[in-house]
Design a protein around this motif. Structure first.
Motif, PDB file in Angstrom:
ATOM      1  N   VAL A 106      -6.059  -2.169  -0.101  1.00 22.01           N
ATOM      2  CA  VAL A 106      -7.398  -2.622  -0.475  1.00 22.01           C
ATOM      3  C   VAL A 106      -7.602  -4.017   0.084  1.00 22.01           C
ATOM      4  O   VAL A 106      -6.713  -4.870  -0.013  1.00 22.01           O
ATOM      5  CB  VAL A 106      -7.580  -2.658  -2.010  1.00 22.01           C
ATOM      6  N   MET A 107      -8.754  -4.249   0.679  1.00 22.23           N
ATOM      7  CA  MET A 107      -9.128  -5.597   1.124  1.00 22.23           C
ATOM      8  C   MET A 107     -10.453  -5.956   0.471  1.00 22.23           C
ATOM      9  O   MET A 107     -11.408  -5.167   0.524  1.00 22.23           O
ATOM     10  CB  MET A 107      -9.273  -5.663   2.641  1.00 22.23           C
ATOM     11  N   VAL A 108     -10.512  -7.138  -0.115  1.00 17.76           N
ATOM     12  CA  VAL A 108     -11.743  -7.563  -0.775  1.00 17.76           C
ATOM     13  C   VAL A 108     -11.843  -9.090  -0.709  1.00 17.76           C
ATOM     14  O   VAL A 108     -10.852  -9.794  -0.881  1.00 17.76           O
ATOM     15  CB  VAL A 108     -11.786  -7.072  -2.236  1.00 17.76           C
ATOM     16  N   GLY A 109     -13.031  -9.591  -0.414  1.00 18.49           N
ATOM     17  CA  GLY A 109     -13.256 -11.032  -0.449  1.00 18.49           C
ATOM     18  C   GLY A 109     -13.359 -11.515  -1.880  1.00 18.49           C
ATOM     19  O   GLY A 109     -13.797 -10.783  -2.771  1.00 18.49           O
ATOM     20  N   ASP A 110     -12.932 -12.758  -2.115  1.00 23.07           N
ATOM     21  CA  ASP A 110     -13.024 -13.275  -3.492  1.00 23.07           C
ATOM     22  C   ASP A 110     -14.437 -13.743  -3.823  1.00 23.07           C
ATOM     23  O   ASP A 110     -14.906 -13.601  -4.944  1.00 23.07           O
ATOM     24  CB  ASP A 110     -12.001 -14.393  -3.731  1.00 23.07           C
ATOM     25  N   HIS A 111     -15.118 -14.309  -2.822  1.00 25.10           N
ATOM     26  CA  HIS A 111     -16.500 -14.766  -2.997  1.00 25.10           C
ATOM     27  C   HIS A 111     -17.046 -15.103  -1.622  1.00 25.10           C
ATOM     28  O   HIS A 111     -16.324 -15.033  -0.621  1.00 25.10           O
ATOM     29  CB  HIS A 111     -16.579 -15.982  -3.929  1.00 25.10           C
ATOM     30  N   GLY A 112     -18.290 -15.471  -1.542  1.00 21.05           N
ATOM     31  CA  GLY A 112     -18.876 -15.843  -0.267  1.00 21.05           C
ATOM     32  C   GLY A 112     -18.518 -17.258   0.133  1.00 21.05           C
ATOM     33  O   GLY A 112     -17.779 -17.967  -0.559  1.00 21.05           O
ATOM     34  N   ASN A 113     -19.058 -17.681   1.271  1.00 21.24           N
ATOM     35  CA  ASN A 113     -18.808 -19.038   1.739  1.00 21.24           C
ATOM     36  C   ASN A 113     -19.967 -19.438   2.658  1.00 21.24           C
ATOM     37  O   ASN A 113     -21.091 -18.984   2.466  1.00 21.24           O
ATOM     38  CB  ASN A 113     -17.451 -19.134   2.449  1.00 21.24           C
ATOM     39  N   THR A 114     -19.680 -20.237   3.655  1.00 19.33           N
ATOM     40  CA  THR A 114     -20.722 -20.761   4.525  1.00 19.33           C
ATOM     41  C   THR A 114     -21.529 -19.631   5.160  1.00 19.33           C
ATOM     42  O   THR A 114     -20.970 -18.699   5.732  1.00 19.33           O
ATOM     43  CB  THR A 114     -20.110 -21.629   5.639  1.00 19.33           C
ATOM     44  N   ILE A 115     -22.841 -19.728   5.058  1.00 19.00           N
ATOM     45  CA  ILE A 115     -23.737 -18.682   5.551  1.00 19.00           C
ATOM     46  C   ILE A 115     -24.392 -19.139   6.852  1.00 19.00           C
ATOM     47  O   ILE A 115     -24.818 -20.290   6.981  1.00 19.00           O
ATOM     48  CB  ILE A 115     -24.828 -18.371   4.499  1.00 19.00           C
ATOM     49  N   TYR A 116     -24.464 -18.230   7.789  1.00 14.81           N
ATOM     50  CA  TYR A 116     -25.155 -18.531   9.049  1.00 14.81           C
ATOM     51  C   TYR A 116     -26.444 -17.724   9.186  1.00 14.81           C
ATOM     52  O   TYR A 116     -27.514 -18.284   9.434  1.00 14.81           O
ATOM     53  CB  TYR A 116     -24.252 -18.265  10.242  1.00 14.81           C
ATOM     54  N   TYR A 117     -26.364 -16.433   9.002  1.00 11.24           N
ATOM     55  CA  TYR A 117     -27.539 -15.584   9.230  1.00 11.24           C
ATOM     56  C   TYR A 117     -28.508 -15.649   8.051  1.00 11.24           C
ATOM     57  O   TYR A 117     -28.102 -15.617   6.887  1.00 11.24           O
ATOM     58  CB  TYR A 117     -27.096 -14.138   9.463  1.00 11.24           C
TER      59      TYR A 117
END
Length: 639
Positions: A489-500
């Motif tokens: 399983v791969m999952v991000g913990d939270h978001g970060n710097t946004i570009y789009y």
């Protein structure tokens, strides 16, 4: 006549603060003696070890409580030594200290009913009692010995305080007095702030209740490490937990289904490997953006994009919190965080049914890997609460040559350490790795400078580096015998710097990368339904054919037919509940907005056009919040 220097004042201040530490030592010992039948400590050495670790928690409590006293003691006032000023300091010292100190004595008895150090939640409970006076009188009568102890110790404390006094003497050089005062003021305040946080390391947040569990062999010992003023202070501004009564229990059972049970697959025992990837937002992954139609879109994850061709990818996955520690409770225990983190609240130290406990009941060994200094982010403490068998951090890695200088061991070598360790584990195992390199200050190892695209924002090259670390891990892992019998399983913990711009919309904030890879390719494709971190726990149990009932607020993403796909989270000071064609914003009691799922900026509130689907969505949100608050606060997370 002798002239005084500030150093005599500092020596007296140090003596007075050391007295506080001494009496906290006495209170901790008495707390243990009152509760020896509930807290197992095998030897004097074990007790002293727990006391040693408790000093960090004493630092926080003592310096919080005494901060005003310290400031007034070291301000460059030439009146500091006068009798009237010292009398003011005496009353400030004892009013603040004895009020805080008394809470320790309450827990001599209350611990037998609460099985934990009292937190701010204790006052929330008392607030609703109409007979506070009678309750206090009964406590006084039945536990008179606690009051006697408190007043005897308070008298001894006052006596010892008065044994060392400052005698009024004339000041020497006013300029010298002022300069030394300012310098020592800055030094003492800096040291105090560091002690209040728990340490001076950049890589850790201020210590919290769960950090006490880092040092224990059984969960009750954490209450010896802690002190009650610390528990109250640390939860004072982190307790938005309040019960609500909005729907019937039958509604909760039908819409939330808090007790899940699946019989979709025959029982099996594959290994489970979970990568929780620091700051890995969905935005960075090409395989998770096939339909976003972002102009000139660029992916920074070539390896995972290739692996996705053989995986089950979740193109609409979200985090259930906004900090790293939130992800651990969400992924491993299915417990989301809302306004205040569950792990920073008064409630995490309780028996909790989780992916850890259910798999261990099936014979799995469990481990947690994090390349940061041991205990960073509260992972070690919370892991001990969940019952994880083994923790591997920077200490176990034991090679500071691979330290990034800020957060922990670089991802590539630590992922290799992870793979090597898995080779030595007895199957079946469940292992979780939390990465560190995709974090500010957004550096990669010098030897890889120029290897990964710089991209458009600071984190892009770090995402590329972590993707490369995953590639190297899988390159070695696929040669091992355990590989084919493992769910990844791969999952991000939270978001970060946004570009789009697409991901700057409220709807897409904290969308995270999420996929499941089975080497046997039983689960392949792109799932566009709503998905979230709390779904991982029930999904894994469904996939392995775990057929017993278990507590879960999430749903299986591969076989749940009772609960419709949904996401629940807290953002912009409100709950948000996504399901079907709508997003419901909820203030804790009622819906305050409905938005079409295509309205990703939440620009057009449709509440004036309510329909049956919206009504049901609001009811689901009410049911979820009601059950969440009740189970957390009443310590029903094991049912």
């Amino acid at each position: 006549m002798n002239k005084i220097s500030r150093f005599e004042e500092y020596k007296v201040l140090l003596y007075r603060i050391l007295l506080v530490y001494f009496f906290y030592f006495v209170a901790r010992l008495l707390f243990f003696l009152y509760n020896t039948d509930l807290i197992q400590i095998d030897s004097v050495g074990d007790y002293l070890r727990l006391y040693y670790h408790g000093i960090a928690f004493d630092n926080t409590a003592i310096l919080y409580v005494n901060l005003l006293f310290i400031v007034f003691s070291i301000l460059p006032f030439v009146v500091n030594m006068r009798k009237g000023y010292q009398k003011f300091l005496f009353y400030l010292y004892f009013v603040t200290n004895l009020v805080a100190y008394a809470t320790n004595f309450v827990d001599f008895i209350y611990y037998r009913f609460n099985f934990g150090r009292s937190t701010i939640a204790m006052f929330e409970s008392l607030k609703n009692e109409s007979n506070k006076g009678l309750l206090f009188f009964n406590f006084l009568i039945h536990y008179w010995h606690v009051f006697v102890l408190f007043f005897v110790i308070a008298f001894a404390w006052v006596y010892l305080y008065k044994k060392v006094k400052l005698q009024p003497k004339p000041i020497g050089s006013i300029l010298k007095y002022f300069i030394t005062s300012v310098l020592f003021f800055l030094l003492i305040i800096t040291l105090s702030i560091g002690a209040i946080r728990g340490d001076f390391k950049k890589s850790t947040r201020p210590i919290n209740l769960i950090d006490a569990s880092r040092y224990v062999s059984n969960s009750a010992q954490a209450d010896v490490v802690l002190n009650t003023p610390f528990a109250i202070i640390r939860t004072m501004f982190s307790n938005s937990f309040k019960k609500v009564n909005l729907v019937t229990s039958a509604t909760i059972d039908s819409l939330v289904v808090p007790i899940k049970q699946y019989r979709n697959n025959p029982p099996t025992k594959p290994n489970v490997v979970i990568f929780i990837l620091e700051s890995n937002a969905r935005e960075y992954y090409g395989c998770m953006n096939p339909d976003t139609k972002i102009p000139n879109y660029k992916s920074y994850t070539p390896f995972v994009d290739s692996l996705a061709q053989h995986s089950l990818v979740f193109a609409n996955a979200y985090s259930n919190g906004y900090k790293s520690i939130h992800a651990v409770s969400s992924v491993l225990a299915g417990i989301p965080s809302f306004k205040d983190a569950f792990t920073s609240s008064p409630y995490p130290k309780q028996k909790t049914e989780s992916l850890v406990s259910t798999l261990e009941s099936e014979g799995y060994s469990t481990s947690f890997f994090h390349g940061a200094p041991n205990g960073s982010m509260g992972f070690l403490g919370y892991g001990n609460i969940l019952g994880i068998d083994h923790y591997y951090g920077k200490t176990e890695y034991n090679n500071d040559a691979d330290f990034d200088g800020v957060w922990g061991i670089w991802d590539e070598p630590f992922f290799q350490f992870f793979e090597t360790n898995l080779n030595q584990q007895k199957q079946p195992f469940m292992a979780t790795l939390f990465s560190v390199s995709s974090h500010e200050p957004y550096k990669i190892p010098e030897k890889y400078k120029g290897k990964f695209p710089e991209g458009n924002v600071n984190i892009h090259k770090c995402i590329g580096y972590t993707d490369y670390a995953l590639k190297q891990f899988f390159k070695k892992a696929k040669t091992q015998l355990w590989f084919k019998n493992t769910i990844f399983v791969m999952v991000g913990d939270h978001g970060n710097t946004i570009y789009y711009d697409e991901y700057k919309k409220e709807f897409n904030k904290n969308s995270v990368a999420m996929l499941i890879y089975d080497p046997n390719e039983k689960y392949v494709g792109v799932n566009k339904d709503w998905a979230q971190q709390i779904d991982i726990y029930p999904t894994i149990l469904d996939m392995i054919g775990y057929q017993k009932p278990f507590r879960s607020w999430g749903r299986s993403l591969v076989g749940d037919t009772q609960v419709k796909p949904f996401v629940v989270r807290y953002s912009a000071n409100m709950y948000q509940f996504f399901s079907g064609d709508y997003i419901c914003t909820f203030d804790g009691k009622k819906a305050i907005g409905f938005y079409a799922k295509e309205d990703k900026g939440l620009a057009h509130n449709l509440i004036a056009q309510r329909n049956a689907d919206m009504d049901l969505l609001e009811t689901r949100c009410k049911a979820f919040i009601q059950d969440y608050m009740e189970r957390v606060m009443d310590k029903k997370l094991d049912k």
